[in-house]
Design an enzyme around this catalytic site. Structure first.
Site, PDB file in Angstrom:
ATOM      1  N   HIS A  23       0.841  -1.204   0.000  1.00  0.00           N
ATOM      2  CA  HIS A  23       0.000   0.000   0.000  1.00  0.00           C
ATOM      3  C   HIS A  23       0.878   1.256   0.000  1.00  0.00           C
ATOM      4  O   HIS A  23       0.568   2.248  -0.647  1.00  0.00           O
ATOM      5  CB  HIS A  23      -0.882   0.055   1.254  1.00  0.00           C
ATOM      6  CG  HIS A  23      -1.865  -1.067   1.363  1.00  0.00           C
ATOM      7  ND1 HIS A  23      -1.725  -2.084   2.282  1.00  0.00           N
ATOM      8  CD2 HIS A  23      -3.011  -1.320   0.693  1.00  0.00           C
ATOM      9  CE1 HIS A  23      -2.744  -2.922   2.165  1.00  0.00           C
ATOM     10  NE2 HIS A  23      -3.538  -2.492   1.216  1.00  0.00           N
ATOM     11  N   GLN A  66     -18.267  -5.666  -0.742  1.00  0.00           N
ATOM     12  CA  GLN A  66     -17.479  -6.513  -1.636  1.00  0.00           C
ATOM     13  C   GLN A  66     -17.134  -7.872  -1.042  1.00  0.00           C
ATOM     14  O   GLN A  66     -16.371  -8.629  -1.632  1.00  0.00           O
ATOM     15  CB  GLN A  66     -16.212  -5.776  -2.093  1.00  0.00           C
ATOM     16  CG  GLN A  66     -15.160  -5.545  -1.018  1.00  0.00           C
ATOM     17  CD  GLN A  66     -14.050  -4.626  -1.512  1.00  0.00           C
ATOM     18  OE1 GLN A  66     -14.239  -3.431  -1.687  1.00  0.00           O
ATOM     19  NE2 GLN A  66     -12.868  -5.189  -1.760  1.00  0.00           N
TER      20      GLN A  66
HETATM   21  O1  PAF Z   1      -8.120  -3.329  -3.191  1.00  0.00           O
HETATM   22  C1  PAF Z   1      -8.754  -2.996  -2.170  1.00  0.00           C
HETATM   23  O2  PAF Z   1      -8.192  -2.890  -1.079  1.00  0.00           O
HETATM   24  C2  PAF Z   1     -10.237  -2.753  -2.279  1.00  0.00           C
HETATM   25  O3  PAF Z   1     -10.847  -3.619  -3.163  1.00  0.00           O
HETATM   26  C3  PAF Z   1     -10.588  -1.280  -2.617  1.00  0.00           C
HETATM   27  C4  PAF Z   1     -10.081  -0.902  -3.996  1.00  0.00           C
HETATM   28  C5  PAF Z   1      -9.983  -0.364  -1.567  1.00  0.00           C
HETATM   29  C6  PAF Z   1     -12.107  -1.088  -2.604  1.00  0.00           C
HETATM   30  O4  PAF Z   1     -12.653  -1.393  -1.373  1.00  0.00           O
END
Ligand code: PAF
Length: 286
Positions: free
Chosen positions: A37, A61
């Site tokens: 990240h 999600q």
């Molecule tokens: O890749 C992720 O961590 C997630 O899918 C995102 C893009 C932050 C969306 O919740």
């Protein structure tokens, strides 16, 4: 770094940098931050003066039997890491700030979303695109940075930006790996010590396929057979897919060329891991 939990204060805070005109970059995350990240933050910083990171474990999600409840959460630790990389604004909303009662609209992707990861995670990409569209509208960044490890997500976001006319450049940053080749992922935290070692087989298979390609093998079937053999040596790892595909359309590619993608998903213990590499060219999709 300012930590902001609500939409309106964030919009207000971004007014001045927006007027400054030196660019705003967004790095969307679900927290449990690691060097992968933070490398996205570095990429964002190269392209914009102001960097906003969002930190939100997006319930939309996750499927009903997935790991939403136990997804690693460490807001304080994440804030420290984000600040150490000079994130300007950390947007950390509560679920009811983003999803209000009576919510009626989702962003539903077309065919590309129902194969590969979409096949085993129905509805996952609808959840991702819906939250990313909301974050795009809230932050209105010039640039948004995503990791190559989640290549299908990145390509769907690019398709959404194109099809819904978001004036945003989507940058895809290379995967960061541990020394032993394992791709950094927040879900690696779920692995037992034994499974962590077993997880090496994903990148080992990808690297073996890359080496064979570099040595002249261009038949995707032959490359896939080789990768399957490598994974087969770790019988407890349950392969979901290992495929050679076009890096943008994610359609299977019978012949591998420089820039072709090789992607893998497998269960290591109870943890589902994904990884991918691009053959030949080190950075054709960034
Ligand atoms: O890749 C992720 O961590 C997630 O899918 C995102 C893009 C932050 C969306 O919740």
């Amino acid at each position: 770094m300012q930590i902001i939990e609500r939409i309106e204060p964030l919009r207000l805070a971004l007014e001045e940098p927006r007027r400054g005109g030196k660019g705003i970059a967004l790095v969307p995350t679900m927290g449990a931050l690691h060097e992968g990240h933070l490398a996205l933050v570095d990429r964002a910083r190269e392209r914009a003066h102001t960097v906003v990171m969002s930190l939100f474990v997006n319930p939309l999600q996750f499927g009903p039997n997935e790991d939403f409840a136990r997804y690693p959460r460490d807001r304080e630790g994440d804030a420290r890491l984000a600040e150490s990389r000079r994130v300007d604004f950390l947007f950390a909303p509560q679920p009811d700030e983003l999803y209000r009662a009576g919510r009626a609209i989702s962003v539903v992707p077309a065919a590309l979303a129902s194969r590969w990861d979409g096949a085993s995670r129905p509805g996952h990409f609808t959840g991702v695109l819906t939250v990313v569209a909301k974050l795009f509208n809230i932050v209105q960044p010039d640039v948004a940075v995503f990791g190559q490890k989640d290549i299908q997500q990145a390509m769907l976001i690019r398709a959404m930006v194109r099809d819904l006319d978001f004036p945003i450049r989507v940058v895809v940053a290379p995967t960061v790996r541990e020394k032993d080749g394992v791709a950094l992922s927040s879900r690696n935290a779920y692995l037992s010590a034994v499974d962590r070692k077993r997880a090496r087989v994903l990148s080992r298979a990808l690297f073996a396929m890359r080496d064979a390609f570099d040595a002249g093998e261009t038949s995707s079937a032959a490359l896939e057979t080789l990768g399957n053999t490598v994974v087969g040596a770790e019988p407890t790892v349950k392969l979901e897919y290992l495929a050679v595909m076009d890096a943008v359309s994610l359609e299977p590619a019978p012949i591998a060329t420089a820039g072709t993608l090789v992607a893998i998903a497998a269960r290591v213990g109870t943890t589902r891991l994904i990884d991918n590499i691009i053959l030949g060219d080190p950075d054709p999709i960034g």
